[in-house]
Structure formats: structure tokens, C-alpha cells
Design a protein around this motif. Structure first.
Motif, PDB file in Angstrom:
ATOM      1  N   ARG A  44       1.065  -1.216  -0.414  1.00  0.00           N
ATOM      2  CA  ARG A  44      -0.407  -0.029   0.154  1.00  0.00           C
ATOM      3  C   ARG A  44       0.806   1.418  -0.109  1.00  0.00           C
ATOM      4  O   ARG A  44       1.389   1.721   0.819  1.00  0.00           O
ATOM      5  CB  ARG A  44      -0.689   0.134   1.539  1.00  0.00           C
ATOM      6  CG  ARG A  44      -2.087   1.167   1.104  1.00  0.00           C
ATOM      7  CD  ARG A  44      -2.802   1.087   2.091  1.00  0.00           C
ATOM      8  NE  ARG A  44      -4.217   2.534   2.075  1.00  0.00           N
ATOM      9  CZ  ARG A  44      -5.458   2.529   2.562  1.00  0.00           C
ATOM     10  NH1 ARG A  44      -5.544   1.294   2.718  1.00  0.00           N
ATOM     11  NH2 ARG A  44      -5.465   3.102   2.630  1.00  0.00           N
ATOM     12  N   ASP A  46      -0.098   5.119  -0.455  1.00  0.00           N
ATOM     13  CA  ASP A  46      -1.255   6.691  -0.504  1.00  0.00           C
ATOM     14  C   ASP A  46      -0.652   8.702  -1.381  1.00  0.00           C
ATOM     15  O   ASP A  46      -1.381   8.247  -1.447  1.00  0.00           O
ATOM     16  CB  ASP A  46      -1.444   6.329   0.812  1.00  0.00           C
ATOM     17  CG  ASP A  46      -2.608   5.338   0.906  1.00  0.00           C
ATOM     18  OD1 ASP A  46      -3.256   4.751   0.331  1.00  0.00           O
ATOM     19  OD2 ASP A  46      -2.205   4.781   2.982  1.00  0.00           O
ATOM     20  N   PRO A  49      -3.067   9.075  -5.761  1.00  0.00           N
ATOM     21  CA  PRO A  49      -3.942   8.335  -6.094  1.00  0.00           C
ATOM     22  C   PRO A  49      -3.974   7.420  -7.140  1.00  0.00           C
ATOM     23  O   PRO A  49      -5.212   7.825  -8.582  1.00  0.00           O
ATOM     24  CB  PRO A  49      -5.056   9.203  -6.206  1.00  0.00           C
ATOM     25  CG  PRO A  49      -4.764  10.305  -6.890  1.00  0.00           C
ATOM     26  CD  PRO A  49      -3.122  10.283  -6.102  1.00  0.00           C
ATOM     27  N   VAL A  51      -3.127   2.994  -8.927  1.00  0.00           N
ATOM     28  CA  VAL A  51      -2.249   1.392  -7.947  1.00  0.00           C
ATOM     29  C   VAL A  51      -1.938   1.198  -9.537  1.00  0.00           C
ATOM     30  O   VAL A  51      -2.472   1.602 -10.854  1.00  0.00           O
ATOM     31  CB  VAL A  51      -4.076   0.943  -7.662  1.00  0.00           C
ATOM     32  CG1 VAL A  51      -4.497   1.324  -9.088  1.00  0.00           C
ATOM     33  CG2 VAL A  51      -3.346  -0.208  -7.371  1.00  0.00           C
ATOM     34  N   THR A 123      -3.916   2.440 -13.043  1.00  0.00           N
ATOM     35  CA  THR A 123      -5.317   3.258 -13.337  1.00  0.00           C
ATOM     36  C   THR A 123      -5.237   4.426 -12.055  1.00  0.00           C
ATOM     37  O   THR A 123      -4.730   4.096 -11.077  1.00  0.00           O
ATOM     38  CB  THR A 123      -6.315   2.771 -13.545  1.00  0.00           C
ATOM     39  OG1 THR A 123      -7.722   4.014 -12.937  1.00  0.00           O
ATOM     40  CG2 THR A 123      -6.662   1.660 -12.566  1.00  0.00           C
ATOM     41  N   THR A 125      -7.420   5.885  -8.739  1.00  0.00           N
ATOM     42  CA  THR A 125      -8.388   5.162  -7.850  1.00  0.00           C
ATOM     43  C   THR A 125      -9.497   5.766  -8.376  1.00  0.00           C
ATOM     44  O   THR A 125     -10.018   4.762  -6.760  1.00  0.00           O
ATOM     45  CB  THR A 125      -7.493   4.794  -6.175  1.00  0.00           C
ATOM     46  OG1 THR A 125      -6.814   6.124  -5.630  1.00  0.00           O
ATOM     47  CG2 THR A 125      -6.422   3.949  -6.772  1.00  0.00           C
ATOM     48  N   ARG A 126      -9.744   6.519  -7.991  1.00  0.00           N
ATOM     49  CA  ARG A 126     -11.499   7.124  -8.082  1.00  0.00           C
ATOM     50  C   ARG A 126     -11.887   6.142  -8.349  1.00  0.00           C
ATOM     51  O   ARG A 126     -12.082   5.433  -9.631  1.00  0.00           O
ATOM     52  CB  ARG A 126     -11.351   8.206  -8.945  1.00  0.00           C
ATOM     53  CG  ARG A 126     -12.607   8.843  -8.410  1.00  0.00           C
ATOM     54  CD  ARG A 126     -12.920   9.613  -9.637  1.00  0.00           C
ATOM     55  NE  ARG A 126     -13.534   9.424 -10.934  1.00  0.00           N
ATOM     56  CZ  ARG A 126     -13.554  10.889 -12.182  1.00  0.00           C
ATOM     57  NH1 ARG A 126     -12.819  11.835 -13.117  1.00  0.00           N
ATOM     58  NH2 ARG A 126     -14.203  10.207 -13.283  1.00  0.00           N
ATOM     59  N   LEU A 130     -11.265   3.037 -11.373  1.00  0.00           N
ATOM     60  CA  LEU A 130     -10.798   1.769 -11.367  1.00  0.00           C
ATOM     61  C   LEU A 130     -11.292   1.021 -11.642  1.00  0.00           C
ATOM     62  O   LEU A 130     -10.969  -0.162 -12.515  1.00  0.00           O
ATOM     63  CB  LEU A 130     -10.461   2.463  -9.658  1.00  0.00           C
ATOM     64  CG  LEU A 130      -9.960   0.601  -8.968  1.00  0.00           C
ATOM     65  CD1 LEU A 130      -8.520   0.073  -9.453  1.00  0.00           C
ATOM     66  CD2 LEU A 130     -10.072   0.514  -7.325  1.00  0.00           C
ATOM     67  N   VAL A 225      -4.528   1.505  -2.122  1.00  0.00           N
ATOM     68  CA  VAL A 225      -5.945   0.554  -2.563  1.00  0.00           C
ATOM     69  C   VAL A 225      -5.530  -0.836  -1.158  1.00  0.00           C
ATOM     70  O   VAL A 225      -4.134  -0.547  -0.214  1.00  0.00           O
ATOM     71  CB  VAL A 225      -5.895  -0.805  -3.206  1.00  0.00           C
ATOM     72  CG1 VAL A 225      -6.851   0.117  -4.983  1.00  0.00           C
ATOM     73  CG2 VAL A 225      -4.584  -1.085  -4.065  1.00  0.00           C
ATOM     74  N   GLN A 229      -9.171  -4.458  -1.698  1.00  0.00           N
ATOM     75  CA  GLN A 229      -8.891  -3.997  -3.094  1.00  0.00           C
ATOM     76  C   GLN A 229      -8.242  -4.563  -3.420  1.00  0.00           C
ATOM     77  O   GLN A 229      -8.734  -5.029  -4.718  1.00  0.00           O
ATOM     78  CB  GLN A 229      -9.593  -2.310  -3.160  1.00  0.00           C
ATOM     79  CG  GLN A 229     -10.058  -1.281  -2.258  1.00  0.00           C
ATOM     80  CD  GLN A 229      -9.850  -0.337  -2.603  1.00  0.00           C
ATOM     81  OE1 GLN A 229      -8.246   0.271  -1.595  1.00  0.00           O
ATOM     82  NE2 GLN A 229     -10.747   0.980  -2.714  1.00  0.00           N
TER      83      GLN A 229
END
Length: 446
Positions: A44, A46, A49, A51, A123, A125-126, A130, A225, A229
Motif C-alpha cells: 500500500r 497512499d 491516488p 494503483v 489507473t 483509484t477514483r 478503477l 488501495v 481492494q
């Protein structure tokens, strides 16, 4: 530089620093085995935003059937050339598929290397983006069209590119070198117009069904994510592959050591530069001496202008603009390679100097200063391997593919620092024998 450009530069540098810091803070890597047999690795991060996802299967070129070299790469190429109607969704040709990815602002690719058949997704992560990107990637995996007309076009394009490449002496040198080093091992297979001509739509489909399957997949997910997820992404991507089955794949033989030296001089009239390649089978990635040999290679020829080969062949004698060496380490022993270009009339002396350098390094090893400088360079450069999501993805995917320890990245610098001269030389002499090397010269003067 304008104030706007300075602000952009500072912002980009800050983002890269945050990603690198977050990547290291996110270790150790989390890993679990899914019910479908796929092994999932998750980190992860962060800071941004987005992935990055990679799904890899045992379907690299080492799995190409005899007479169909290039099948794995062709299958990967065609995976992005259209999808069939599937699960209530209409068919998409290659143009519609490209437009769909552009609308999502996401990136997708498929490649085949020596060992791996890899599918990559990036992509934001909205949630809507996503969901759309994962769904589209899942459609491509579940129902590739492998359109026969498109493959005929791509096959002709590949053949034309191959014929053009044969006019380049570096291509000819690489081909002869790999044939001599691998001697029939699948790592040395060369795709040609003849082998592409032997590949049809049925061969693409059969290869895909045999090798792209959940049971031995490695799924790597890096980015903003959650674990839940990440698991859901893996499940969605592999869901359409479940009917493919999981018949065990045959073992691939190891690359045999060279029994003796071999020298190949290949004429190439009109070549402005002679191509010199020297090497032998090296090591697999999971070899316990991998780090020691990486350190040794950095000193010999992998360290750019600080390496011995560069000093002795370029700086002291001016025979080349650049010379380098490297270990290609896969699931089997890839080639250890020294490569350079020089004027045709200087090729013989360049070859002599490469062999003298190899013998001297094998006999004497590095100086204490060389060893200390190489450790410092590798350790100081290590954070650059983790300064973006994609670089973290590359590192974690390698851990997944080669079944390396999950703390591989956390312990890397300490393990490099711990390599002493005795360990380095024991590893080097175990693998490299200067008297059993392949030497290929293309375009040199007799």
C-alpha cells in the motif's frame, strides 16, 4: 528557468520523495494465496491516488514450442488487438479497445519476456475509473479475439522489422552470441519470419489457454488501495480464466556450462563499427551468490565510468566510447555478457583486452578501494529503485516471480554491505571461467 517551471520541478521532486518514502514505510510486503491458486502480493502506497497491477504467468519465450519461436510474444501482442463479445458486453476491435482505454485515462500492456507472460495495468483509484479499468482489463484476459486478419498483418510487420534488423551488425552479433551461449536452450530461441509463419490463430489460442491461468499466476498490486481492494482486483482479473484448467507444465532444462572456449568471427562488409560480445552462461536470479556477483560485475564492467573495463579500454586506450558487462538472471542461468563497439581494425586488440581484464579480475579480484566504492554506489543508488509506484511494482513482482523472501527489499542494503572480498571472489570463480568464454566479433578486420 521560469518560476512556473521551478514550482513544477519542486512539486515533482516532492512527489517522488513521498512515493519513495511511502514505499519503504509500507514494507514488509503482504502476501497470500487466493482460492484459485494465484499468489497475490500487495504494497500500500497512499502518496498518489493511483494503483499499478501486474499479473504474470509461466508463459515466456522459454515456453515457445519447437518451430514456433516468437509464439509467446505474438500472443502477448495480440492480447491488445481486440476482444470478443463476453458476459453481456459487445466485441471491441483494436481501435475501439484503444479508445476505451483512452476514455478511462488508464494504461494497459502485455509483454512476454524469457520467463514471464505479463499483463500490466495502471489507473487512478477514483472508484468509477478503477472499476472501469479493472473491468476492461478483465475482459481482455477473459476473451481476447486473436483475430486472424489482424495477426496476418502483425506477422507481416514483424517479418519486415526482422529483415531490417538483419542489416544491423549489433543484431547479428546478438543472435550469434545467444546461439553460442545457450546452445539449443529455449533462452536462445530466435523468432524469424519462418517461425512466425508457423503460428496461426489456433496456435495463439492454444498457447494462451495452456499458459495464462490462475493456478500459477503471480499478482502484484502497488498503490492506494486496501488489502480487500487488492484481493478483489486479483479475483476480477482472473475470474474469466478459471475454465482454463491447470495441467502441470513440463520442466525446462537448465542452461549447461560451456565445455570450452569458442570464437566466432562474422564478416559484415561496410560496418563502421565492429561488434564485440564476450560471455558465458551466468546465474539464475535465485542463486545465493546473486548479490555478490552483482557487486563483482559493478566493479568489472557494470559501474559505468568507474568500472575497470571502461578505464582500461576507453580511458587508457581510447578503443571505444563505451564498454559494459552484466548478468541476465532469470529462472535459469542467463548470459553473463561483456559488450562493446570499436573500429574494425581495433577489434582484435579490444578482444584481447577484454580477456586480459577477465583473467586479471578472476586471478586478483578487486582492490579494497574498488570494493568499498562499489558497495557505496549500489547502496546509495538503491532508493532510486523505489522512487515510483511502477519501480516498486517491478521490484515486488520480481520477488513474487522468483519466490524471494518478502523482506528482500528491507534487507538488501545490509546484505550488500556484508559481502566481503572472500565471498565475492568465491562466487565469481564458481561461475566465471575466463578460459571458457564465447567471443563473437561481427564486422572486425581479419
Amino acid at each position: 528557468m521560469s518560476a512556473r517551471h521551478r514550482r513544477w520541478g519542486w512539486w515533482l521532486a516532492a512527489c517522488l520523495w513521498l512515493v519513495a518514502a511511502a514505499a519503504q514505510a509500507a514494507l514488509p510486503i503482504e502476501h497470500w494465496v487466493r482460492p484459485d491458486g494465484a499468489r497475490l502480493y500487495w504494497v500500500r502506497i497512499d502518496a498518489l491516488p493511483m494503483v499499478d497491477v501486474r499479473v504474470e504467468f509461466d508463459g515466456g519465450s522459454r515456453r515457445d514450442p519447437a518451430g514456433q519461436a516468437g509464439l509467446a510474444a505474438a500472443t502477448a501482442l495480440m492480447l491488445g488487438r481486440g476482444v470478443l463479445a463476453h458476459d453481456g458486453q459487445p466485441a471491441l476491435d483494436e481501435n475501439a479497445l484503444s479508445d476505451a482505454w483512452a476514455d478511462l485515462g488508464a494504461q494497459w500492456s502485455a509483454t512476454a519476456t524469457l520467463d514471464r507472460f505479463s499483463v500490466s495495468l495502471r489507473t487512478l483509484t477514483r472508484p468509477d475509473l478503477l472499476e472501469g479499468a479493472v473491468a476492461l482489463a478483465a475482459r481482455q484476459l477473459a476473451a481476447p479475439s486473436f483475430d486472424a486478419a489482424v495477426w496476418t498483418r502483425e506477422r507481416e510487420r514483424l517479418a519486415a522489422a526482422w529483415r531490417e534488423a538483419q542489416t544491423q551488425p549489433d543484431t547479428v552479433a546478438r543472435q550469434h552470441f545467444h546461439q553460442a551461449v545457450y546452445r539449443g536452450h529455449p533462452y536462445g530461441q530466435e523468432a524469424t519470419p519462418e517461425t512466425w509463419a508457423a503460428i496461426d490463430r489456433a496456435a495463439l489460442q492454444a498457447f494462451y489457454r495452456r499458459h495464462v491461468r490462475p493456478c500459477d499466476a503471480r499478482v502484484t498490486v502497488v498503490g492506494a488501495v486496501t488489502r480487500a481492494q487488492a484481493d478483489a482486483i486479483g479475483e476480477r482479473l482472473l475470474r474469466g480464466l478459471a475454465p482454463h484448467g491447470c495441467t502441470p507444465l513440463p520442466a525446462v532444462p537448465e542452461v549447461a556450462p560451456l565445455a570450452q572456449a569458442q570464437t566466432l568471427s562474422v564478416p559484415f562488409p561496410g560496418a563502421a563499427q565492429a561488434q564485440v560480445w564476450v560471455g558465458a552462461p551466468g546465474i539464475a536470479r535465485n542463486d545465493p551468490d546473486f548479490l555478490a556477483l552483482q557487486l563483482a560485475n559493478h566493479i568489472l564492467g557494470g559501474g559505468g565510468f568507474t568500472s575497470r573495463l571502461m578505464r582500461e579500454i576507453r580511458e587508457q586506450r581510447g578503443l571505444t566510447y563505451g564498454v559494459y558487462s552484466y548478468f541476465l538472471a532469470g529462472r535459469h542461468a542467463g548470459a553473463f555478457t561483456v559488450a562493446l563497439q570499436t573500429r574494425p581494425e581495433q577489434a582484435a586488440i579490444a578482444v584481447q583486452l577484454v580477456h586480459e581484464s577477465l583473467r586479471r579480475f578472476t586471478r586478483e579480484g578487486p582492490t579494497d578501494d574498488e570494493l568499498a566504492a562499489a558497495k557505496e554506489a549500489l547502496i546509495n543508488g538503491f532508493p532510486l529503485r523505489l522512487d515510483s509506484n511502477r519501480k516498486v511494482l517491478d521490484q515486488v513482482a520480481a520477488i513474487a516471480w522468483f519466490d524471494l523472501p518478502l523482506d528482500e527489499l528491507e534487507t538488501w542494503t545490509a546484505r550488500v554491505a556484508a559481502v566481503d572480498r572472500e565471498t565475492l571472489m568465491r562466487a565469481w570463480r564458481r561461475v566465471i571461467d575466463p578460459d571458457r568464454m564465447v567471443t563473437v566479433v561481427v564486422g572486425g578486420q581479419p
